[in-house]
Write an enzyme that holds these catalytic residues in place. Structure first.
Site, PDB file in Angstrom:
ATOM      1  N   GLU A   1      42.076  -7.758 -30.979  1.00 26.57           N
ATOM      2  CA  GLU A   1      41.268  -6.574 -30.681  1.00 26.57           C
ATOM      3  C   GLU A   1      41.700  -5.419 -31.586  1.00 26.57           C
ATOM      4  O   GLU A   1      42.593  -4.648 -31.215  1.00 26.57           O
ATOM      5  CB  GLU A   1      41.457  -6.164 -29.214  1.00 26.57           C
ATOM      6  CG  GLU A   1      40.964  -7.185 -28.223  1.00 26.57           C
ATOM      7  CD  GLU A   1      40.463  -6.534 -26.937  1.00 26.57           C
ATOM      8  OE1 GLU A   1      39.315  -6.806 -26.575  1.00 26.57           O
ATOM      9  OE2 GLU A   1      41.198  -5.744 -26.327  1.00 26.57           O
TER      10      GLU A   1
ATOM     11  N   HIS B   1      46.984  -4.984 -23.419  1.00 30.05           N
ATOM     12  CA  HIS B   1      45.791  -4.321 -23.973  1.00 30.05           C
ATOM     13  C   HIS B   1      46.198  -3.010 -24.649  1.00 30.05           C
ATOM     14  O   HIS B   1      47.083  -2.304 -24.160  1.00 30.05           O
ATOM     15  CB  HIS B   1      44.769  -4.061 -22.864  1.00 30.05           C
ATOM     16  CG  HIS B   1      43.425  -3.707 -23.398  1.00 30.05           C
ATOM     17  ND1 HIS B   1      43.143  -2.461 -23.914  1.00 30.05           N
ATOM     18  CD2 HIS B   1      42.306  -4.454 -23.545  1.00 30.05           C
ATOM     19  CE1 HIS B   1      41.895  -2.453 -24.346  1.00 30.05           C
ATOM     20  NE2 HIS B   1      41.367  -3.655 -24.129  1.00 30.05           N
TER      21      HIS B   1
HETATM   22  P1  13P Z   1      34.604  -2.759 -26.038  1.00 22.18           P
HETATM   23  O1  13P Z   1      33.799  -4.008 -26.070  1.00 22.18           O
HETATM   24  O2  13P Z   1      34.087  -1.730 -25.083  1.00 22.18           O
HETATM   25  O3  13P Z   1      34.906  -2.261 -27.389  1.00 22.18           O
HETATM   26  O4  13P Z   1      36.030  -3.169 -25.403  1.00 22.18           O
HETATM   27  C1  13P Z   1      36.761  -4.182 -26.004  1.00 22.18           C
HETATM   28  C2  13P Z   1      37.999  -4.359 -25.218  1.00 22.18           C
HETATM   29  O5  13P Z   1      38.885  -3.510 -25.271  1.00 22.18           O
HETATM   30  C3  13P Z   1      38.088  -5.534 -24.358  1.00 22.18           C
HETATM   31  O6  13P Z   1      39.368  -5.742 -23.872  1.00 22.18           O
END
Ligand code: 13P
Length: 254
Positions: free
Chosen positions: A165, A95
């Site tokens: 992401e 992440h």
């Molecule tokens: P948000 O939905 O709070 O932007 O977070 C996304 C995320 O990092 C999920 O791993």
């Protein structure tokens, strides 16, 4: 056809076990009729074992990290085997919030291999900081994927979930911007090409999902037009109503 998947990343929330149990039970209660959507919740390590005891066949548990060593002198770490042994099935790896703390793609690569070995399904997160005009973000994501999947066998690629992401769209990023389903689609196509080139037909079944401020208002558009097999909400997964709504949207579209 394989099920679409909604994965809630609770990050370092909530503050107490009581709140975690309330949130989890609240979600479990509302999704008993869900059939076509895989639902995964990734709470803090601390809450995993307790939440495992809340009876529901609809929610699978995931961790937010796992170390590459199996057992031994690794102070402060938690291994994939330990997680597997308490009934965890998924693990978020790489992440951006962990990379920002110093985790490298080489670390993530070792963790992916160890997690697969332990029997967990890795959710590999990739994504660029900015969308620069010269389109360097494609190279950035390609390098992340290649480094993180180095040495992963063809047999294993279908077991890995790749989460796109973009950091600039994550809810906690200062001055964040909304990503569009079109932004997502172009990257999903690109990621599919990277893994197909590397793993050939074994990569066809690899799920690619999207995360970055997904909520109950835009989930439908991402699922319909983003080219994804699921979503990875963070903030919205901490709100029973919003998370349930995202799951139900996915169920209807499936
Ligand atoms: P948000 O939905 O709070 O932007 O977070 C996304 C995320 O990092 C999920 O791993």
């Amino acid at each position: 056809m394989s099920k679409k998947i909604i994965i809630g990343n609770w990050k370092m929330n909530p503050l107490t076990l009581k709140e975690a149990e309330k949130l989890f039970s609240g979600i479990a209660k509302e999704i008993s009729s869900i059939k076509k959507t895989e639902v995964v919740i990734c709470p803090s390590f601390l809450y995993l074992e307790k939440l495992k005891k809340i009876r529901t066949s609809k929610i699978k548990l995931g961790a937010q990290n796992a170390f590459w060593g199996e057992v031994g002198a690794f102070t402060g770490e938690v291994s994939g085997e330990m997680l597997y042994n308490i009934g965890v099935q998924y693990v978020i790896l790489g992440h951006s919030e962990r990379r920002a703390l110093g985790e490298s793609s080489n670390d993530v690569n070792k963790k992916i291999k160890a997690s697969l070995e332990a029997g967990l399904i890795p959710i590999l997160c990739v994504g660029e900081n900015i969308r620069d005009e010269s389109h360097n973000y494609f190279n950035f994501v390609k390098t992340e994927i290649e480094e993180c999947l180095m040495g992963v066998s063809k047999n294993s690629i279908s077991k890995i979930i790749i989460a796109y992401e973009p950091i600039w769209a994550i809810s906690s990023t200062p001055n964040r911007k909304d990503a569009t389903p079109a932004d997502c689609l172009e990257m999903v196509i690109f990621i599919r090409k990277i893994i197909s080139d590397k793993f050939r037909k074994e990569a066809y079944r690899t799920k690619i999902i999207y995360g970055g401020s997904v909520n109950e208002k835009d989930a439908k558009e991402f699922l319909k037009n983003g080219g994804v097999d699921g979503l990875l909400p963070g903030r919205a997964s901490l709100d029973v109503k919003k998370f349930i709504e995202i799951i139900k949207i996915c169920e209807v579209l499936n």
